[in-house]
Design an enzyme around this catalytic site. Structure first.
Site, PDB file in Angstrom:
ATOM      1  N   TYR B 119       0.814  -1.211   0.000  1.00  0.00           N
ATOM      2  CA  TYR B 119       0.000   0.000   0.000  1.00  0.00           C
ATOM      3  C   TYR B 119       0.850   1.265   0.000  1.00  0.00           C
ATOM      4  O   TYR B 119       0.454   2.285  -0.564  1.00  0.00           O
ATOM      5  CB  TYR B 119      -0.952  -0.003   1.203  1.00  0.00           C
ATOM      6  CG  TYR B 119      -2.195  -0.812   0.938  1.00  0.00           C
ATOM      7  CD1 TYR B 119      -3.078  -0.419  -0.064  1.00  0.00           C
ATOM      8  CD2 TYR B 119      -2.480  -1.969   1.653  1.00  0.00           C
ATOM      9  CE1 TYR B 119      -4.206  -1.169  -0.337  1.00  0.00           C
ATOM     10  CE2 TYR B 119      -3.607  -2.719   1.387  1.00  0.00           C
ATOM     11  CZ  TYR B 119      -4.473  -2.312   0.388  1.00  0.00           C
ATOM     12  OH  TYR B 119      -5.580  -3.033   0.107  1.00  0.00           O
ATOM     13  N   GLU B 217       2.412 -29.782  11.710  1.00  0.00           N
ATOM     14  CA  GLU B 217       2.140 -29.056  10.462  1.00  0.00           C
ATOM     15  C   GLU B 217       1.150 -27.919  10.650  1.00  0.00           C
ATOM     16  O   GLU B 217       1.371 -26.809  10.239  1.00  0.00           O
ATOM     17  CB  GLU B 217       1.637 -30.028   9.392  1.00  0.00           C
ATOM     18  CG  GLU B 217       1.432 -29.350   8.044  1.00  0.00           C
ATOM     19  CD  GLU B 217       1.251 -30.348   6.923  1.00  0.00           C
ATOM     20  OE1 GLU B 217       1.684 -31.492   7.072  1.00  0.00           O
ATOM     21  OE2 GLU B 217       0.659 -29.970   5.890  1.00  0.00           O
ATOM     22  N   ASP B 269       1.989 -34.340   7.681  1.00  0.00           N
ATOM     23  CA  ASP B 269       1.142 -35.260   6.929  1.00  0.00           C
ATOM     24  C   ASP B 269       2.019 -36.169   6.061  1.00  0.00           C
ATOM     25  O   ASP B 269       3.104 -35.783   5.646  1.00  0.00           O
ATOM     26  CB  ASP B 269       0.188 -34.488   6.000  1.00  0.00           C
ATOM     27  CG  ASP B 269      -0.877 -33.762   6.789  1.00  0.00           C
ATOM     28  OD1 ASP B 269      -1.035 -34.081   7.985  1.00  0.00           O
ATOM     29  OD2 ASP B 269      -1.539 -32.865   6.208  1.00  0.00           O
TER      30      ASP B 269
END
Lengths: 738, 389
Positions: B119, B217, B269
């Site tokens: 911005y 995770e 995972d």
């Protein structure tokens, strides 16, 4: 001068066509002897005709049509002995056989002259009157100024008034010119002129009388201090003779002076005050349309090809449009020439021999034809095995035939071509620039060439970038235009103000700018005007637009049958892609392009009597192709160059856009002088894009300098907004009256 | 071409010097390289040459795996970015904008987020309708370019990313001179800041009781461990990275490992994505190879889930998630990474997953029992020292 029916038989397509028909019908008569032996007798068909015969009769007198007993009363030597019962005898049939007046023939066959429907009738009427006026002015050496006024008189009737500033017509000639078909000065000479037969204007008058019952009104003045003559004429179709209706069959004389205008007004006709000139007023059943094949289009196209003419046009809606002249010089006067031997057919040769009974064959050949010297004449005679000193009177059909063959076999120089008066490249550019909006104009006039013994010359003009004007309008100019306009909606404003902008493009602009279709221009807020301007610049209006083709024959616009015309065919056959235009196979090229093609000749080969399309002679097509290629090359250079410039400026634009940001960022970091850094970066950017300027074009050739192109005489490059035809300003400029 | 020198505004120079005096030595170094970058533009302009910068390439072809160090390192190849090149002009302009934005942050001694920077620099280019940036992603990549270009880290440019991971455990962290007892964080945990450099966060071995770090995770798994007070029972620190760990989290793990000598274990995972997360923590990422040096933890260990867990834990068929084409492709790609290529265990692991043709999420263990993962699975793996290296 009454028409000698046999004079131009070979040349007249009407007659040629008819003669073919008659031979088909089984007439065994040798094709040409008749004209020689009994020309006066066979004046049935008014159209000049040597060997034309019963065809017209068949049409007019159906009851007499009988295949066995040929209409011209010839003995039917091979009539079958057994056959159907005879219905009439040769005697009873002879009683019905009579002369047909030219006017009767054309009254029945008015489509031959371009009066097939009310819409075309209006156009033909205006066209014949204007063409006559132009021919008269040019012959007299007067810069033509023409007034065309079409007025609706209720129902489907329109009053057409055409006035010129020509030399005027002598009192006794007026009724003949306007009230007799095939009366005129142009038919008998081989010379470049608009009209050819002398049918047009009197046929228009006849059509007017037939459809409305109103006579043709003519007022003519031959000098400032001479009385004006006023006639009301109608044609007696039976006799092909004029009938004068006013002044007890004598016409009315209006003396010059102060009361002239008042006197003219009393007769309920109009007259633009002029020292000399002619005005013809015809009321006829017609239909007024705009667009293709309209009077508007005809006048506009006439203005392009005749930049020395000033046209004033007032249409039935009361709107007037002026086409001021852009050249103050008359075109060179075309010369009258003798026919060239190659262009003469056998029948015509026989007629010509017959017309010159008191000389030797050699004398006849040298004096009648162009390019036949004594030596050439001798050569012809030797080949034909005819003595050079044989009298023309002795030459029969057989000898004439061998003479004809000999002419074809002998090498004869091409005819002199200085008899043609082209418009000229300069004037084509002026004419196009005056009428067609654009940014680039080019013209090419080919050297004269010859087809079938007739000299001709091809000229081509091209205008490109028709709608560029709109895209170059500034904010201030748009505001001015919006203030000036009296259009009710913005859509109307756009269409009327910017020439060449169709309604479709206007709609696209409105859609883009998100303004209402019905919004009035006067109520436009400044912000809205800005979005309109942005849309005008942003919309690609030339999308889907294809090349506009303007065809001319001897400066007369050809508005019908484009497909069968040699001009259109040649344009389609030219590869415009190599000139920077896109073109689909077998189609017209796309883009804001207008091409005008002018075929000037002492005898323009039309495909039909209605003079709508030019026949495809290979010689003509070749010249057309060369001329189109000449302007195409200039256009290609311009378009490629412009494209390159655009790409370059795009490149530069991108760099420039970011330079400012870079300079600001750098100066914020290390506190250097932003302006100085910017200037230096700018000069690097310019150097970088200038390097690309000298790059080669897409074909690997160095790009020619536009300045060089601009210097060429046959090219005109203008600021699109400066083109007078580009923007219609609401208050028209003060009329220039002489 | 005549050489002209562009004058500097005297006042501005003096001012810059004054401010520079207040900067920390690290900021001074960063400032120096930023100014050097800008000076390069001026010099090029004076010589009427194309201003250009050479940005080290951040591609797989320009990274090298160092087996000795066990990390990914960046190569020497660079990409030249020129101002006067149609394709690069805008990127060049943006590079300069980011540099000037960073300079502002340095001068004011403030830092901002990546989005804040976006911005800060986003505006309409004068005289056009074009924006300098239209999307944060555009500025993010340019910021990474500037990092490698200047050889400065993101935090050195006073930029930080969105906070993503959480931490809980037996440790007291000094954050901006406040002591934070991470064993008293309740259910939310301590949010790991984007910048975890010693200026902000101080670690003290004396204030740390934990014996190891368990990195999971994602947030949901971390919640499970936290609720079961796993860190209390096992005396460890529990972190998660919300998927791919951000640089802040990786840097935090690095510091915990190197400064406090804590071993790091991962529970991720069993899919290519999980493998890659492990790979990034261990060797560093390709994109940020220049930061591996201070982020990669070659000693990190992969606890689970393993391809063999389906059988080992006797899971039901319902927890299988079929591999898709991109999974298979990615798995083969990962197997071919030089840092996996020579590890037989890993090759077997990946092969097994491909043979299974399904993947397993950590949450699948919940199908056995809600606390199976915290009370049995992880403790058992730690007990058995059954992990991949």
């Amino acid at each position: 001068m009454l028409l000698a029916p046999s004079s131009f038989a070979g040349e007249n397509r009407l007659a040629v066509k008819r003669s073919k028909k008659s031979t088909k019908r089984g007439t065994r008569r040798p094709i040409s002897t008749e004209g020689v032996e009994e020309p006066k007798q066979r004046r049935r068909v008014a159209a000049p005709s040597t060997n034309g015969d019963g065809h017209a009769e068949d049409e007019t007198d159906d009851s007499a049509a009988d295949d066995i007993a040929e209409t011209n009363g010839e003995a039917t030597d091979d009539a079958p002995t057994k056959g159907p019962k005879r219905r009439a005898t040769a005697q009873s049939m002879a009683a019905k056989q009579r002369d047909i007046s030219v006017s009767e023939f054309f009254a029945k066959n008015r489509h031959l002259l371009g009066f097939d429907n009310p819409r075309k009738a209006l156009l033909t009427t205006v066209k014949e009157a204007v063409d006559n006026s132009l021919d008269a002015c040019e012959e007299a050496g007067i810069l033509p100024e023409i007034w065309v006024h079409i007025e609706a008189t209720g129902g489907d009737r329109y009053k057409v008034g055409v006035q010129d500033n020509g030399p005027g017509i002598l009192k006794k000639q007026i009724p003949l010119i306007f009230g007799k078909l095939l009366y005129g000065s142009k038919f008998h000479r081989l010379r470049q002129s608009r009209g050819q037969q002398g049918i047009g204007i009197s046929a228009a008058g006849m059509y007017g009388v037939q459809t409305t019952g109103k006579p043709v009104k003519i007022i003519s003045k031959i000098g400032a201090n001479k009385a004006a003559h006023y006639y009301e004429i109608q044609i007696d179709t039976k006799k092909n003779e004029p009938q004068i209706l006013n002044g007890r069959g004598e016409g009315v004389e209006i003396p010059p002076g102060k009361n002239e205008q008042a006197a003219i007004a009393k007769h309920e006709i109009e007259w633009e005050p002029q020292p000399h000139g002619t005005r013809v007023t015809i009321e006829l059943q017609a239909k007024f349309v705009r667009g293709r094949g309209s009077v508007d289009e005809y006048l506009e196209q006439t203005a392009i090809a005749n930049p020395h003419v000033t046209l004033h046009y007032k249409d039935p809606d009361g709107e007037s449009r002026d086409y001021p002249r852009s050249a103050d010089r008359l075109p060179a006067e075309p010369k009258e020439i003798k026919p060239h031997p190659y262009g003469v057919e056998l029948g015509r040769l026989i007629t010509l021999l017959h017309d010159d009974p008191n000389s030797t064959v050699a004398q006849f050949l040298t004096s009648t034809f162009s390019r036949v010297s004594g030596q050439v004449a001798r050569k012809i005679c030797t080949t034909a095995k005819i003595s050079t000193r044989a009298s023309t009177r002795r030459i029969g059909r057989k000898e004439a035939d061998s003479l004809y063959q000999a002419i074809q076999a002998t090498r004869i120089a091409a005819p002199a071509t200085d008899c043609i008066s082209p418009i000229g490249e300069e004037l084509i550019l002026k004419g196009l620039h005056q009428v067609v909006p654009g940014e680039f104009y080019a013209a090419a006039t080919r050297p004269p060439a010859v087809y079938r013994g007739n000299p001709f010359q091809i000229e081509v003009g091209i205008a490109y970038g028709g709608q560029a004007a709109m895209q170059h309008v500034t904010k201030e100019l748009l505001r001015e235009l919006i203030e000036e306009t009296d259009a009710r909606t913005i859509r109307q404003f756009l269409i009327h103000t910017f020439n060449g902008l169709g309604s479709e493009a206007a709609d696209r602009i409105l859609k883009e700018s998100k303004l209402g279709t019905r919004q009035s221009p006067s109520g436009l807020k400044p912000k809205e005007a800005e979005t309109l301007l942005a849309a005008m610049k942003g919309v690609n209006i030339s999308e889907g637009q294809s090349m506009e083709v303007l065809r001319y024959a001897n400066r007369v616009p050809l508005q019908f049958s484009p497909a069968s015309c040699a001009i259109t065919q040649t344009i389609l056959g030219t590869n415009w892609r190599s000139y920077g235009l896109s073109q689909s196979r077998g189609g017209l090229p796309k883009g804001p392009v207008t091409v005008m093609v002018h075929v000037a000749s002492v005898w323009v080969p039309f495909t039909s009597e209605s003079k709508e399309a030019i026949a495809s002679y290979p010689e003509i097509q070749k010249e057309l192709r060369l001329a189109l290629q000449a302007v195409g090359r200039h256009l290609g250079t311009y378009i490629r160059r412009r494209l390159k410039v655009k790409q370059q400026s795009d490149r530069r634009q991108i760099f420039l856009r970011y330079l400012g940001e870079v300079a600001t960022a750098v100066s914020e970091i290390n506190a250097v002088d932003r302006a100085a850094l910017y200037d230096q970066l700018l000069s690097v950017a310019k150097k970088r894009t200038a390097d690309a300027d000298v790059k080669l074009d897409d074909r690997g050739r160095p790009i020619e300098d536009l300045a060089e192109l601009e210097k060429a005489e046959n090219v005109l490059i203008v600021d699109p907004t400066a083109a007078p035809a580009a923007i219609n300003r609401a208050p028209t400029e003060p009329e220039t009256k002489t | 071409m005549a050489k002209t020198t562009i004058r500097r505004k005297r006042g501005a120079v003096a001012e810059a010097k004054e401010v520079a005096a207040k900067l920390s030595p690290r900021d001074k170094k960063t400032m120096g390289s930023i100014v050097g970058l800008a000076d390069g533009v001026v010099v090029a302009a004076e010589k009427r040459k194309d201003p250009a910068v050479d940005i080290p390439a951040r591609t797989l072809s320009n990274v090298r795996y160092s087996p000795r160090k066990g990390i990914i390192e960046m190569g020497n190849s660079t990409n030249r970015r020129q101002l006067f090149d149609l394709a690069q002009a805008k990127a060049y302009m943006r590079t300069m904008l980011v540099a000037s934005g960073c300079k502002k942050l340095l001068l004011q001694g403030k830092s901002t987020s990546l989005r804040g920077m976006y911005y800060m620099l986003k505006h309409t280019i004068e005289g056009t309708k074009e924006n300098t940036f239209d999307d944060q992603e555009e500025s993010d990549t340019i910021i990474e370019d500037v990092e490698v270009l200047l050889g400065s880290l993101r935090e050195e440019l006073h930029l930080y990313a969105q906070k993503k991971g959480d931490l809980v455990g037996n440790i007291i962290i000094n954050d901006s001179s406040y002591d934070i007892d991470c064993s008293r964080m309740g259910s939310g945990g301590y949010g790991i800041p984007s910048i975890v450099e010693p200026e902000v966060i101080k670690l003290d071995p004396k204030k740390c009781d934990a014996k190891f770090v368990l990195h999971v995770e994602k947030d949901t798994v971390w919640q499970r461990f936290n609720e079961d007070r796993f860190w209390e029972k096992q005396n460890c620190i529990l972190t998660h990275g919300g998927g791919q760990p951000t640089r802040g989290i990786r840097r935090m793990l690095y510091r915990l490992h190197n400064e406090l000598k804590l071993p790091i274990y991962c529970v991720l995972d069993n899919d290519p994505w999980g493998y890659y997360i492990y790979s990034v923590i261990k060797q560093g990422s390709i994109n940020l190879a220049y930061e591996s040096q201070r982020m990669a933890i070659p000693d990190v260990r992969y606890l689970g889930l393993r391809s063999k867990d389906f059988e080992r834990c006797q899971l039901s068929d319902s927890v299988k998630i079929a591999l898709n084409d991109s999974d298979r492709k990615r798995a083969k790609q990962i197997a071919n990474y030089p840092w996996f290529a020579k590890k037989r265990d890993w090759q077997r692991e990946i092969e097994k997953m491909l043979k299974n043709d399904f993947k397993l999420e950590v949450e699948s263990l919940i199908s056995k029992d809600i606390s199976y993962v915290t009370e049995q699975y992880v403790p058992a793996r730690l007990e058995e020292k059954d992990w991949l290296d």
